[in-house]
Design an enzyme around this catalytic site. Structure first.
Site, PDB file in Angstrom:
ATOM      1  N   SER A   1      -4.627  -4.513  -3.363  1.00 48.23           N
ATOM      2  CA  SER A   1      -4.812  -4.740  -4.927  1.00 48.23           C
ATOM      3  C   SER A   1      -5.292  -6.079  -5.293  1.00 48.23           C
ATOM      4  O   SER A   1      -5.646  -6.937  -4.716  1.00 48.23           O
ATOM      5  CB  SER A   1      -3.389  -4.381  -5.464  1.00 48.23           C
ATOM      6  OG  SER A   1      -2.524  -5.721  -5.035  1.00 48.23           O
TER       7      SER A   1
ATOM      8  N   SER B   1      -4.498  -3.765 -10.271  1.00 44.53           N
ATOM      9  CA  SER B   1      -3.043  -3.479 -10.394  1.00 44.53           C
ATOM     10  C   SER B   1      -2.279  -4.374 -11.632  1.00 44.53           C
ATOM     11  O   SER B   1      -1.431  -3.931 -12.174  1.00 44.53           O
ATOM     12  CB  SER B   1      -2.255  -3.938  -9.201  1.00 44.53           C
ATOM     13  OG  SER B   1      -2.435  -5.239  -8.922  1.00 44.53           O
ATOM     14  N   ASP B   2      -3.150  -5.246 -12.056  1.00 44.64           N
ATOM     15  CA  ASP B   2      -2.808  -5.963 -13.086  1.00 44.64           C
ATOM     16  C   ASP B   2      -4.245  -6.723 -13.848  1.00 44.64           C
ATOM     17  O   ASP B   2      -5.080  -6.912 -12.998  1.00 44.64           O
ATOM     18  CB  ASP B   2      -2.035  -6.901 -12.838  1.00 44.64           C
ATOM     19  CG  ASP B   2      -2.329  -8.100 -11.875  1.00 44.64           C
ATOM     20  OD1 ASP B   2      -2.227  -7.417 -10.730  1.00 44.64           O
ATOM     21  OD2 ASP B   2      -2.368  -9.238 -12.002  1.00 44.64           O
TER      22      ASP B   2
ATOM     23  N   ARG C   1     -10.548  -3.525   4.322  1.00 41.79           N
ATOM     24  CA  ARG C   1      -9.457  -3.685   3.886  1.00 41.79           C
ATOM     25  C   ARG C   1      -9.126  -2.855   2.232  1.00 41.79           C
ATOM     26  O   ARG C   1     -10.120  -2.600   1.644  1.00 41.79           O
ATOM     27  CB  ARG C   1      -9.325  -5.144   3.234  1.00 41.79           C
ATOM     28  CG  ARG C   1      -8.512  -5.667   2.197  1.00 41.79           C
ATOM     29  CD  ARG C   1      -8.057  -6.976   1.814  1.00 41.79           C
ATOM     30  NE  ARG C   1      -7.704  -7.413   0.563  1.00 41.79           N
ATOM     31  CZ  ARG C   1      -6.808  -6.961   0.234  1.00 41.79           C
ATOM     32  NH1 ARG C   1      -5.803  -6.644   0.852  1.00 41.79           N
ATOM     33  NH2 ARG C   1      -6.390  -7.326  -1.201  1.00 41.79           N
TER      34      ARG C   1
ATOM     35  N   ARG D   1       5.876  -8.299  15.270  1.00 42.07           N
ATOM     36  CA  ARG D   1       6.356  -8.912  13.844  1.00 42.07           C
ATOM     37  C   ARG D   1       6.652  -7.856  12.778  1.00 42.07           C
ATOM     38  O   ARG D   1       6.315  -8.003  11.693  1.00 42.07           O
ATOM     39  CB  ARG D   1       5.279  -9.830  13.330  1.00 42.07           C
ATOM     40  CG  ARG D   1       5.301 -11.182  14.304  1.00 42.07           C
ATOM     41  CD  ARG D   1       4.371 -12.019  13.913  1.00 42.07           C
ATOM     42  NE  ARG D   1       4.385 -13.152  14.381  1.00 42.07           N
ATOM     43  CZ  ARG D   1       4.484 -14.392  14.200  1.00 42.07           C
ATOM     44  NH1 ARG D   1       4.917 -14.718  12.820  1.00 42.07           N
ATOM     45  NH2 ARG D   1       4.669 -15.579  15.148  1.00 42.07           N
TER      46      ARG D   1
ATOM     47  N   ARG E   1       0.294   3.871 -10.377  1.00 41.88           N
ATOM     48  CA  ARG E   1       0.057   3.006  -9.281  1.00 41.88           C
ATOM     49  C   ARG E   1      -0.083   3.982  -8.182  1.00 41.88           C
ATOM     50  O   ARG E   1      -1.305   3.994  -7.219  1.00 41.88           O
ATOM     51  CB  ARG E   1       1.306   2.333  -8.989  1.00 41.88           C
ATOM     52  CG  ARG E   1       1.213   1.032  -8.172  1.00 41.88           C
ATOM     53  CD  ARG E   1       2.454   0.414  -8.267  1.00 41.88           C
ATOM     54  NE  ARG E   1       2.802  -0.309  -9.555  1.00 41.88           N
ATOM     55  CZ  ARG E   1       2.234  -1.612  -9.533  1.00 41.88           C
ATOM     56  NH1 ARG E   1       1.502  -2.136  -8.724  1.00 41.88           N
ATOM     57  NH2 ARG E   1       2.377  -2.172 -10.744  1.00 41.88           N
TER      58      ARG E   1
ATOM     59  N   GLY F   1      -2.300  -4.630   3.050  1.00 39.55           N
ATOM     60  CA  GLY F   1      -1.597  -5.848   3.242  1.00 39.55           C
ATOM     61  C   GLY F   1      -0.017  -5.427   3.906  1.00 39.55           C
ATOM     62  O   GLY F   1       0.423  -6.273   4.827  1.00 39.55           O
TER      63      GLY F   1
ATOM     64  N   ARG G   1       3.563  -0.152   3.967  1.00 42.21           N
ATOM     65  CA  ARG G   1       2.297   0.765   3.271  1.00 42.21           C
ATOM     66  C   ARG G   1       1.553   1.475   4.449  1.00 42.21           C
ATOM     67  O   ARG G   1       1.063   2.652   4.189  1.00 42.21           O
ATOM     68  CB  ARG G   1       1.494  -0.129   2.163  1.00 42.21           C
ATOM     69  CG  ARG G   1       0.317   0.749   1.523  1.00 42.21           C
ATOM     70  CD  ARG G   1       0.122   0.175   0.208  1.00 42.21           C
ATOM     71  NE  ARG G   1       1.122   0.834  -0.528  1.00 42.21           N
ATOM     72  CZ  ARG G   1       1.119   0.844  -2.285  1.00 42.21           C
ATOM     73  NH1 ARG G   1      -0.309   0.163  -2.690  1.00 42.21           N
ATOM     74  NH2 ARG G   1       1.717   1.474  -2.987  1.00 42.21           N
TER      75      ARG G   1
HETATM   76  N1  HPA Z   1      -3.910 -12.862  -7.837  1.00 38.25           N
HETATM   77  C1  HPA Z   1      -4.070 -12.520  -6.461  1.00 38.25           C
HETATM   78  N2  HPA Z   1      -4.071 -11.313  -5.784  1.00 38.25           N
HETATM   79  C2  HPA Z   1      -3.495 -10.361  -6.403  1.00 38.25           C
HETATM   80  C3  HPA Z   1      -3.450 -10.442  -7.903  1.00 38.25           C
HETATM   81  C4  HPA Z   1      -3.672 -11.751  -8.526  1.00 38.25           C
HETATM   82  O1  HPA Z   1      -3.684 -11.818  -9.642  1.00 38.25           O
HETATM   83  N3  HPA Z   1      -2.999  -9.243  -8.554  1.00 38.25           N
HETATM   84  C5  HPA Z   1      -3.249  -8.287  -7.208  1.00 38.25           C
HETATM   85  N4  HPA Z   1      -3.133  -9.052  -6.263  1.00 38.25           N
END
Ligand code: HPA
Length: 243
Positions: free
Chosen positions: A93, A207-208, A90, A46, A221, A23, A27
């Site tokens: 995360s 990532s979470d 793609r 851009r 990470r 994205g 990166r």
């Molecule tokens: N929502 C959408 N996109 C994401 C999230 C999420 O919780 N975590 C990482 N990318």
């Protein structure tokens, strides 16, 4: 339309047949400088950086998608239709829904549910189900196994909203339907690929976790990101071998 397009100013032949799309533009630069041999900046419209180099001798472009379905839809459309790109992977995360996932795990999106209207802009009289290209998926699974990654393959949700108003989160409902994780781009990419008769895949690191209190350290990470990158790059090599 011909090249350059409104959003990409690379010259003919400067973009490889396989494009890896993170994205974040910075990166894309980091990936090119860290992993590719002889990377060259081929787009910077851009600030959306695109770099082409080689990995294990195979030409690969790394170009950012920006965030969200509208953004990846623009770039993938122009790459498929005007730059003759065959494969877009793609690399991003995602936030986990599944109890079987932990942070640092990898999710490969076999299908991508969405609350976006993008797939319906193709005019099908019912819900179009965006899916990954099977060959790309198969090669990515092979690569993930070779890297001994902890990964799951299944449905993901490409959500148009990162934040939800009070009482409006649908996470429980998507989780109940077996959706593994949430990100924000795959469904747009998959629908565009189908229309262009090209190939697409989304590989994400977790990532979470939206149901577990788990957070990644900076080192974790980086480690999980490197593993995902190597899987995506090796998938590009495997695709070059079957041509
Ligand atoms: N929502 C959408 N996109 C994401 C999230 C999420 O919780 N975590 C990482 N990318």
């Amino acid at each position: 339309m011909s090249i350059p397009t409104p959003h990409i100013n690379a010259k003919a032949g400067e973009i490889a047949k396989t494009v890896l799309m993170p994205g974040d533009p910075l990166r894309a630069k980091f990936i090119a400088e860290t992993f590719l041999t002889d990377p060259k900046l081929v787009n910077n419209v851009r600030g959306v950086q695109g770099h082409t180099g080689t990995w294990k001798g195979v030409p690969v472009t790394v170009m950012a998608s920006g965030m969200g379905i509208p953004s990846i839809s623009i770039y993938s459309w122009e790459l498929y239709h005007y730059y003759d790109v065959d494969n877009i992977i793609r690399i991003g995360s995602a936030g986990a829904l599944s109890d079987d996932l932990d942070v640092m795990d990898i999710v490969i999106g076999q299908g991508a549910c969405t609350n976006s209207v993008l797939p319906s802009t193709f005019g099908t009289p019912g819900l179009y189900a965006p899916i990954a290209d099977y060959t790309l998926l198969q090669k990515a699974v092979e690569a993930a196994e070779e890297h001994k990654a902890k990964f799951m393959v299944g449905n993901i949700l490409s959500s148009d909203n990162f934040y939800a108003a009070e009482g409006q989160s649908a996470n429980d409902l998507w989780k109940r339907m077996g959706v593994l994780a949430i990100e924000m781009e795959a469904a747009g990419l998959y629908a565009n690929a189908a229309y262009a008769k090209k190939r697409a895949l989304c590989i994400c690191t977790i990532s979470d976790h939206l149901y577990k209190q788990q957070y990644l350290s900076a080192e974790e990470r980086q480690t999980s990101f490197t593993q995902m990158m190597e899987i995506a790059l090796d998938t590009a090599v495997k695709m070059a071998e079957i041509k």
